[in-house]
Design an enzyme around this catalytic site. Structure first.
Site, mmCIF file in Angstrom:
data_model
loop_
_atom_site.group_PDB
_atom_site.id
_atom_site.type_symbol
_atom_site.label_atom_id
_atom_site.label_comp_id
_atom_site.label_asym_id
_atom_site.label_seq_id
_atom_site.Cartn_x
_atom_site.Cartn_y
_atom_site.Cartn_z
ATOM 1 N N LEU A 70 4.540 -34.997 -36.517
ATOM 2 C CA LEU A 70 5.550 -34.474 -35.591
ATOM 3 C C LEU A 70 5.140 -34.925 -34.197
ATOM 4 C CD1 LEU A 70 5.827 -30.787 -36.925
ATOM 5 C CD2 LEU A 70 6.859 -32.876 -37.854
ATOM 6 N N CYS A 82 5.413 -38.593 -31.498
ATOM 7 C CA CYS A 82 4.831 -39.937 -31.461
ATOM 8 C C CYS A 82 4.790 -40.406 -30.008
ATOM 9 C CB CYS A 82 5.662 -40.889 -32.330
ATOM 10 S SG CYS A 82 4.861 -42.464 -32.613
ATOM 11 N N SER A 102 1.269 -41.636 -30.970
ATOM 12 C CA SER A 102 1.271 -43.088 -31.183
ATOM 13 C C SER A 102 -0.147 -43.603 -31.451
ATOM 14 C CB SER A 102 1.894 -43.809 -29.985
ATOM 15 O OG SER A 102 1.178 -43.517 -28.818
ATOM 16 N N ARG A 119 12.013 -37.039 -30.830
ATOM 17 C CA ARG A 119 13.233 -36.497 -30.230
ATOM 18 C C ARG A 119 14.290 -37.585 -30.101
ATOM 19 N NH1 ARG A 119 11.791 -33.958 -24.763
ATOM 20 N NH2 ARG A 119 11.080 -36.106 -24.646
ATOM 21 N N GLU A 176 0.095 -35.312 -13.689
ATOM 22 C CA GLU A 176 1.497 -35.501 -14.075
ATOM 23 C C GLU A 176 2.389 -35.395 -12.836
ATOM 24 O OE1 GLU A 176 2.811 -34.220 -17.570
ATOM 25 O OE2 GLU A 176 0.853 -34.255 -18.527
ATOM 26 N N LYS A 195 -6.773 -22.913 -22.871
ATOM 27 C CA LYS A 195 -7.988 -23.353 -23.566
ATOM 28 C C LYS A 195 -9.047 -22.253 -23.555
ATOM 29 C CE LYS A 195 -6.993 -28.146 -22.404
ATOM 30 N NZ LYS A 195 -7.146 -29.168 -21.367
HETATM 31 N N1 NAP Z 1 -1.911 -36.257 -23.810
HETATM 32 C C1 NAP Z 1 -3.130 -35.770 -23.912
HETATM 33 O O1 NAP Z 1 -4.091 -36.326 -23.359
HETATM 34 C C2 NAP Z 1 -3.370 -34.528 -24.724
HETATM 35 C C3 NAP Z 1 -4.683 -34.044 -24.860
HETATM 36 C C4 NAP Z 1 -4.925 -32.900 -25.645
HETATM 37 C C5 NAP Z 1 -3.859 -32.260 -26.256
HETATM 38 N N2 NAP Z 1 -2.600 -32.740 -26.061
HETATM 39 C C6 NAP Z 1 -1.508 -32.024 -26.723
HETATM 40 O O2 NAP Z 1 -0.882 -32.900 -27.650
HETATM 41 C C7 NAP Z 1 0.496 -32.585 -27.762
HETATM 42 C C8 NAP Z 1 1.310 -33.846 -27.492
HETATM 43 O O3 NAP Z 1 1.018 -34.331 -26.212
HETATM 44 P P1 NAP Z 1 1.480 -35.801 -25.734
HETATM 45 O O4 NAP Z 1 0.802 -36.028 -24.437
HETATM 46 O O5 NAP Z 1 1.307 -36.771 -26.827
HETATM 47 O O6 NAP Z 1 3.040 -35.526 -25.476
HETATM 48 P P2 NAP Z 1 4.198 -36.634 -25.250
HETATM 49 O O7 NAP Z 1 3.621 -37.951 -24.870
HETATM 50 O O8 NAP Z 1 5.187 -36.012 -24.339
HETATM 51 O O9 NAP Z 1 4.856 -36.794 -26.706
HETATM 52 C C9 NAP Z 1 5.627 -35.777 -27.284
HETATM 53 C C10 NAP Z 1 6.263 -36.315 -28.552
HETATM 54 O O10 NAP Z 1 6.993 -35.247 -29.166
HETATM 55 C C11 NAP Z 1 8.320 -35.686 -29.454
HETATM 56 N N3 NAP Z 1 9.229 -34.551 -29.337
HETATM 57 C C12 NAP Z 1 9.483 -33.799 -28.237
HETATM 58 N N4 NAP Z 1 10.375 -32.835 -28.533
HETATM 59 C C13 NAP Z 1 10.689 -32.991 -29.828
HETATM 60 C C14 NAP Z 1 11.561 -32.313 -30.715
HETATM 61 N N5 NAP Z 1 12.279 -31.268 -30.323
HETATM 62 N N6 NAP Z 1 11.641 -32.744 -32.002
HETATM 63 C C15 NAP Z 1 10.906 -33.807 -32.429
HETATM 64 N N7 NAP Z 1 10.068 -34.478 -31.630
HETATM 65 C C16 NAP Z 1 9.948 -34.079 -30.353
HETATM 66 C C17 NAP Z 1 8.614 -36.779 -28.445
HETATM 67 O O11 NAP Z 1 9.629 -37.615 -28.977
HETATM 68 P P3 NAP Z 1 10.099 -38.953 -28.208
HETATM 69 O O12 NAP Z 1 8.976 -39.955 -28.396
HETATM 70 O O13 NAP Z 1 11.325 -39.373 -28.900
HETATM 71 O O14 NAP Z 1 10.285 -38.566 -26.780
HETATM 72 C C18 NAP Z 1 7.242 -37.451 -28.345
HETATM 73 O O15 NAP Z 1 7.091 -38.404 -29.350
HETATM 74 C C19 NAP Z 1 0.741 -31.437 -26.770
HETATM 75 O O16 NAP Z 1 0.627 -30.215 -27.439
HETATM 76 C C20 NAP Z 1 -0.403 -31.581 -25.790
HETATM 77 O O17 NAP Z 1 -0.735 -30.382 -25.142
HETATM 78 C C21 NAP Z 1 -2.338 -33.845 -25.331
#
Ligand code: NAP
Length: 436
Positions: free
Chosen positions: A6, A8, A13, A42, A188, A203
């Site tokens: 769930l 990407c 990715s 999404r 961000e 956290k």
């Molecule tokens: N980024 C980090 O460094 C990091 C570190 C630790 C933990 N996290 C955690 O990991 C999680 C993801 O973070 P991220 O940075 O990878 O977020 P992100 O880059 O914003 O990716 C979110 C993904 O979720 C998809 N999405 C959003 N709403 C959706 C829905 N309603 N139904 C289906 N798919 C949906 C998006 O689809 P689309 O691709 O089509 O937009 C995207 O692929 C979060 O909980 C975050 O707190 C992130």
């Protein structure tokens, strides 16, 4: 072993990439190949670059993917409370193992997930939710289960650590350092969750729950961000051989009746340069654990980023996949201690207070009297050079560091100091941690 992914985005990715690059090793480690059953996103048509995956696997219907009979493990990398909670509760109740990076959901309603996992007899792993790549939750939930943890002190937000490190290195103010962090991709576009401490508080709740075998939610965590930290605060910290970090602190304590409690807080604090957390620079994370038998432990590494976080996600995927193949399940949530959370006012802290005072006889005595009235003991007093004041005569800088006292007494002391006619202004108030 079939995976429903769930999300990407940044993390998802990289998980897809690592699953592809390491498929043979992962299969050998688990004893069965890992296959992607589907990837919920999404936006169907979004350009996903050269991601090594069959485009037909993408879907915009996460629930249908989760409910699919041939899915064993659900890996959630979307974030937010809803609809993630509905998806994961559904998966866990249906007996599917869940791996999630979603700190916001775990801190807001971790209980709902743990209850659903118990109901469905499924695994719930979330190593990536705190401190990214750093193996931290598994040590807390497994390796240290023979010990008693007394305190966890951490730098768990990379954005704020980058900003404070930049302020320390260059003497920049908060706004300037935030701008640099944004330009370099460490902050961000909307940095509120980071700079106001919400991310660190989530956290902190997860860490406290695991460390003390109790349920602590985001609402139980006292939170202050770093937006009020000034260049003058940082200079003052340096003058004392300290630096300023945004700390999450979870500690055991006792209420006035002697019953064991826990206090969990996130706020900027001065720490001496000799403290192991003082040298954690840039966007790195580190968590310092103090346990009865193990003593002091320090966990250090990259707390965020696609690939580091994906490493933690995949570590969990391997663990839950192995469990499923063995027909086993990891130990469920351990919350037997059921500790009450102590209000911030009762937390024992120390303050560093800078005052701009009138430079005349008796001022020190009047200031000291305020501390005495609130039963706050002064550890050190430092007086800066006198300088021209606001037209009302000479001013002097007074820097006072207290001994440990309840936070409410310290806050009341500062309130009364602000009203004193000999005090022109209270220029800075910072909590102090470690042996300053
Ligand atoms: N980024 C980090 O460094 C990091 C570190 C630790 C933990 N996290 C955690 O990991 C999680 C993801 O973070 P991220 O940075 O990878 O977020 P992100 O880059 O914003 O990716 C979110 C993904 O979720 C998809 N999405 C959003 N709403 C959706 C829905 N309603 N139904 C289906 N798919 C949906 C998006 O689809 P689309 O691709 O089509 O937009 C995207 O692929 C979060 O909980 C975050 O707190 C992130």
């Amino acid at each position: 072993m079939r995976l429903a992914l769930l999300g990407c985005g940044t993390v998802g990715s990289e998980v897809v990439r690592l699953l592809h690059e390491q498929s043979a090793d992962l299969a050998a480690r688990i004893g069965a190949p890992l296959e992607i059953a589907g990837i919920a996103v999404r936006r169907h048509g979004r350009d996903r670059g050269d991601l090594p995956v069959d485009p037909a696997l993408f879907t915009t219907d996460p629930l249908a993917l989760i409910k699919s009979d041939d899915v064993d493990v659900v890996v959630e990398m979307v974030g937010g409370i809803e609809p993630a909670r509905t998806w994961l509760v559904e998966a866990l109740r249906a007996g599917k193992s869940v791996v999630t990076a979603n700190k916001a959901l775990l801190a807001e309603d971790g209980g709902a997930l743990h209850d659903a996992a118990a109901e469905g007899g499924a695994d719930l792993y979330y190593e990536a939710s705190v401190a990214g790549a750093i193996p931290l939750l598994r040590p807390l939930r497994e390796s240290l289960h023979g010990d008693r943890i007394n305190r966890v002190t951490g730098i768990v937000n990379g954005t704020t650590n980058f900003i404070l490190s930049a302020m320390d290195a260059s003497g920049a103010g908060f706004a300037e350092a935030l701008e640099e962090a944004t330009e370099l991709g460490y902050a961000e576009a909307d940095p509120t969750a980071d700079v106001e401490g919400f991310d660190a508080a989530a956290k902190a709740a997860i860490l406290a729950s695991l460390a003390f075998h109790t349920r602590v939610g985001a609402a139980d965590v006292y939170r202050e961000g770093i937006t009020e930290v000034t260049a003058a605060d940082m200079a003052s910290a340096k003058a004392m051989g300290c630096t300023i970090k945004l700390l999450c602190i979870a500690a055991r304590g006792a209420d006035p009746q002697g019953r064991e409690t826990v206090s969990v807080r996130v706020h900027p604090a001065m720490i001496p340069l000799s403290h192991p957390l003082a040298s954690v620079g840039d966007a790195f994370n580190a968590v310092f654990v103090e346990a009865e038998a193990a003593g002091q432990l320090m966990f250090y590494g990259r707390g965020a980023g696609g690939a580091p976080t994906a490493s933690a996600v995949l570590g969990d995927v391997v663990a839950v996949a192995r469990n499923r193949l063995a027909g086993a399940r990891a130990a469920s949530e351990s919350a037997y201690a059921d500790l009450s959370v102590r209000p911030m006012g009762e937390a024992l802290t120390r303050y560093h207070i800078s005052l701009d005072v009138a430079d005349r006889p008796g001022v020190l005595a009047s200031v000291a009297g305020v501390f005495a009235r609130h039963d706050v003991s002064i550890a050190t007093v430092r007086q800066g050079s006198a300088e021209a004041g606001s037209g009302r005569g000479e001013d002097a800088d007074l820097v006072i560091v207290t001994h440990v006292a309840p936070d409410a007494a310290l806050a009341a002391t500062v309130r009364e100091l602000r009203g004193l006619d000999t005090v022109r202004s209270v220029t800075s108030v910072l909590r102090v941690e470690g042996g300053v």
